[in-house]
Design an enzyme around this catalytic site. Sequence first.
Site, PDB file in Angstrom:
ATOM      1  N   TYR A 112      71.313 129.394  83.279  1.00 12.16           N
ATOM      2  CA  TYR A 112      71.108 128.813  81.938  1.00 12.16           C
ATOM      3  C   TYR A 112      70.854 129.966  80.963  1.00 12.16           C
ATOM      4  CZ  TYR A 112      69.455 125.375  78.550  1.00 12.16           C
ATOM      5  OH  TYR A 112      69.295 124.624  77.439  1.00 12.16           O
ATOM      6  N   LYS A 167      86.653 104.946  92.932  1.00 12.58           N
ATOM      7  CA  LYS A 167      87.761 105.910  92.746  1.00 12.58           C
ATOM      8  C   LYS A 167      87.204 107.338  92.733  1.00 12.58           C
ATOM      9  CE  LYS A 167      91.171 102.903  91.942  1.00 12.58           C
ATOM     10  NZ  LYS A 167      92.526 102.792  92.381  1.00 12.58           N
TER      11      LYS A 167
END
Length: 442
Positions: A112, A167
């Site tokens: 970060y 999916k």
Amino acid sequence: MPDRNIIRSLFVETPSVPGNLGKVATAIGMAGGDIGEVETVQVGPTSTMRNITIHCDDHEQLEQVLSAVRELGGGILLHTVSDDVLRAHEGGKIQMKSRLDIRSLADLRRVYTPGVADVCRTIQEEPDKARIYTSIGNSVAIVTDGTAILGLGDIGPLAGMPVMEGKAALFDRFVGISGVPILLDTKDPDKIVETVKQISPTFGGILLEDIGSPHCFEVEARLKEALSIPVMHDDQHGTAVVTLAAVISACQSAGVQLKEASVGQIGLGAAGLAIARMFRAYGIERVYGADKSEVAKERLREFGGEPVDGLSQLMERADIVVATTGVPGLIRPEWVRPGQVILALSNPKPEIEPEVALEAGAAYAADGRSVNNVLGFPGIFRGVLNARAREITHPMLVAAAEAIAGYTKKGELVPHPLDPRVHQEVAQAVETVAIQQKSSIQ
Ligand SMILES: NC(=O)C1=CN([C@@H]2O[C@H](COP(=O)(O)OP(=O)(O)OC[C@H]3O[C@@H](n4cnc5c(N)ncnc54)[C@H](O)[C@@H]3O)[C@@H](O)[C@H]2O)C=CC1
Ligand SMILES: CC(=O)C(=O)O
Ligand SMILES: [Mg+2]
């Protein structure tokens, strides 16, 4: 007509004496239930505990099965009945996880701020580097407006989320792609197109899912035109690929020339029209089609197909029948002609059960559980993402269908979806065509 859609897990205790499991199995079978998996949880000196998965047609039959087991007596006890399907969905089926471990301050600064700022600048200077330094190139949006969720109809995007998560789970499991469900709170094609355009920078590809016809045709065409990443409506092209594969296999097994066969497509919505178009583009001359909508039939004519008026008329004329209407039991057994190939692909329930079609004389029959676009979309997207293709083209879809057919065992229509090789074969075939097409453009 068996559907076997109700699945329950019975936790049963039987005395540890031979024959007791047989009594339970007989009771279940005599009441009409099917036994799936039997898991022995504990074998004790006096009693044995098992989880027995059963499949029933409907709730009435389930009640009969449960009563039959409860009434057995002789120390046989039915302790609990659980709904494994619902339980498997608790908490959802997918999650976003970090690929990096963050344990130290050094990790934090690398992953970060402040470290990440340099990566941002690198991408700002060379946007192509986002493919290397972010997950974008391996992520596909799974976009629905909820208007044609399986064959359940317009049940809305929220109720369609379990399908979209499914999916995504398949993308991850078979080809390592991060599928991200996107539920759109609009059915307006302009808004769908605009929204998908605006979020498209996040993704390497867009899979449109369970968007109903006819607006799905416009939405897909406009997005393909507007975006330079692959866009595919799965219910159209994923389904057409797998259906073509199945009929190639059926014709090879039957020694029939596919291009000379006559094909009848029942239901000319998203899936049906794409299947008919695929057959025509593959060189099949006689493609008949039936739909309750006159507009849908006219659309078939635009692609060289021949609309027919009644279903029985279509069944009379076609050697190969494909149905994608979402209407269970639509095909009557007396319409089936000996030697026909019947693919009744509607989910969750087919237009005719395969065993009923076979009993009525069909040479080959399958439903949407086996002839399913799960065999197509993972490998198709893996192939185009690997090749960094900007679109999914017709030759790529044909290559995918031929790869599936080529990998099908003799006498079967399609491979098993859990066989990882089939997805690799599809990906490889699509990637090869994508690279050829790229180099022929350069
Ligand atoms: N096995 C698979 O991989 C797939 C199966 N499907 C199934 O196909 C079905 C349809 O899906 P979509 O094409 O996306 O839906 P859709 O809503 O776009 O198309 C359905 C079409 O069937 C027609 N239809 C409905 N009732 C009819 C009847 N009684 N007689 C003649 N035509 C009739 C409608 O007018 C419409 O054109 C669903 O059940 C879905 O689960 C869809 C995609 C993939
Ligand atoms: C399999 C699938 O995409 C459907 O039934 O809609
Ligand atoms: Mg679908």
